[in-house]
Design a protein around this motif. Structure first.
Motif, short mmCIF file in Angstrom:
data_model
loop_
_atom_site.label_atom_id
_atom_site.label_comp_id
_atom_site.label_asym_id
_atom_site.label_seq_id
_atom_site.Cartn_x
_atom_site.Cartn_y
_atom_site.Cartn_z
N ILE A 31 0.70 -1.24 0.06
CA ILE A 31 -0.17 0.03 -0.11
C ILE A 31 0.61 1.19 -0.09
N LEU A 32 1.90 1.31 0.92
CA LEU A 32 2.97 2.12 0.81
C LEU A 32 3.59 2.54 -0.91
N PHE A 33 3.82 1.41 -1.48
CA PHE A 33 4.44 1.47 -2.81
C PHE A 33 3.17 2.27 -3.66
N PHE A 34 1.89 1.72 -3.70
CA PHE A 34 0.95 2.27 -4.21
C PHE A 34 0.49 3.79 -4.09
N ALA A 35 0.85 4.18 -2.86
CA ALA A 35 0.53 5.44 -2.48
C ALA A 35 1.53 6.30 -3.01
N HIS A 36 2.75 5.84 -3.04
CA HIS A 36 3.92 6.49 -3.74
C HIS A 36 3.92 6.54 -5.11
N ALA A 37 3.45 5.54 -5.80
CA ALA A 37 3.28 5.60 -7.27
C ALA A 37 2.25 6.43 -7.79
N TRP A 38 1.32 6.42 -7.01
CA TRP A 38 -0.08 7.26 -7.54
C TRP A 38 0.60 8.77 -7.03
N HIS A 39 1.31 9.05 -6.15
CA HIS A 39 1.59 10.39 -5.94
C HIS A 39 2.45 10.98 -6.82
N LEU A 40 3.30 9.98 -7.10
CA LEU A 40 4.65 10.46 -8.35
C LEU A 40 3.67 10.73 -9.51
N ALA A 41 2.63 9.84 -10.02
CA ALA A 41 1.78 10.25 -10.95
C ALA A 41 0.98 11.46 -11.15
N LYS A 42 0.28 11.70 -9.80
CA LYS A 42 -0.69 12.76 -9.67
C LYS A 42 0.23 14.18 -9.62
N TYR A 43 1.24 14.30 -8.72
CA TYR A 43 1.91 15.39 -8.41
C TYR A 43 3.35 15.39 -8.93
N ASN A 44 3.60 14.54 -9.71
CA ASN A 44 5.21 14.58 -10.22
C ASN A 44 6.24 14.70 -9.12
N ALA A 45 5.94 14.18 -7.93
CA ALA A 45 6.82 14.39 -6.79
C ALA A 45 6.62 13.16 -5.86
N PRO A 46 7.76 12.71 -5.13
CA PRO A 46 7.68 11.54 -4.63
C PRO A 46 6.94 11.92 -3.01
N LEU A 47 6.17 10.96 -2.47
CA LEU A 47 5.42 10.62 -1.55
C LEU A 47 6.45 10.68 -0.29
N ILE A 48 7.40 9.55 -0.61
CA ILE A 48 8.00 9.17 0.57
C ILE A 48 9.58 9.17 0.10
N GLY A 49 10.27 9.95 1.25
CA GLY A 49 11.85 10.09 1.06
C GLY A 49 12.69 8.88 0.97
N GLN A 50 12.21 7.96 1.44
CA GLN A 50 13.01 6.66 1.44
C GLN A 50 12.86 6.10 0.04
N ARG A 51 13.92 5.16 -0.33
CA ARG A 51 13.59 4.63 -1.83
C ARG A 51 13.03 3.06 -1.22
N PHE A 52 12.45 2.62 -2.48
CA PHE A 52 12.09 1.23 -2.55
C PHE A 52 12.87 0.38 -3.08
N GLU A 53 13.00 -0.72 -2.66
CA GLU A 53 13.88 -1.86 -2.99
C GLU A 53 12.96 -3.11 -3.54
N ALA A 54 13.48 -3.71 -4.46
CA ALA A 54 12.92 -4.81 -4.85
C ALA A 54 13.57 -5.96 -4.14
N TRP A 55 12.60 -6.46 -3.45
CA TRP A 55 12.65 -7.56 -2.77
C TRP A 55 11.69 -8.68 -3.30
#
Length: 169
Positions: A31-55
């Motif tokens: 859910i954090l990932f989707f919130a971050h993704a949609w925020h990037l798309a809607k506002y062209n800015a990151p929601l979360i300062g830390q980076r997502f890692e592929a696990w």
């Protein structure tokens, strides 16, 4: 300015309590990932300062993982903490969000929290999605930190809304 992932995580933990929807660690990470993704798309800015890692099981924010790994697949029952840089004291990661962002995050949570963790993992593992690109690159060679680039996440949402499995917010 992006938010600390633990602050947004606490918003979702609180929202889970308000709505009565169960929230596991795995679900919260997605859910954090989707919130971050949609925020990037809607506002062209990151929601979360830390980076997502592929696990293995999808995108993860390490600072959230470190605090919640004890829950494994159980429902989260406490809030995340961080050090207050002004006092040096560990305290709950408090969020201070404007009403528009709160509504945005409520919509994200209310939609994605209806899915079980397995379905959320499937959604983040879409073919040619940002997680898969980094994960497959890591299998072929070294990818430092296995970080998922924000631009890759943003383009994925904008291109097809995550291949049609995501809603528009």
């Amino acid at each position: 300015m992006p938010y600390d992932a633990r602050e947004i995580a606490n918003f979702f933990v609180d929202r889970a309590g308000e709505t009565g929807l169960p929230l596991t660690h795995l679900s919260l990470q997605k859910i954090l990932f989707f919130a971050h993704a949609w925020h990037l798309a809607k506002y062209n800015a990151p929601l979360i300062g830390q980076r997502f890692e592929a696990w293995k099981h999808g995108p993860v924010v390490r600072v959230v993982y470190d605090q919640l790994k004890v829950y494994k697949d159980k429902e989260i029952s406490s809030r995340l903490t961080k050090i207050d840089v002004t006092t040096g004291i560990m305290s709950f990661a408090r969020y201070d969000l404007n009403s528009n962002l709160m509504k945005f995050l409520e919509n994200i949570f209310d939609y994605y929290a209806k899915f079980d963790a397995g379905k959320l993992v499937d959604l983040t593992h879409e073919e040619a999605g940002p997680w898969e690109k980094v994960w497959k690159s890591g299998l072929d060679g070294a990818v430092v930190g296995m970080y998922i680039p924000d631009e890759s996440i943003r383009l994925w949402i904008l291109r097809e809304g995550g291949r049609g499995s995501l809603i528009r917010h």
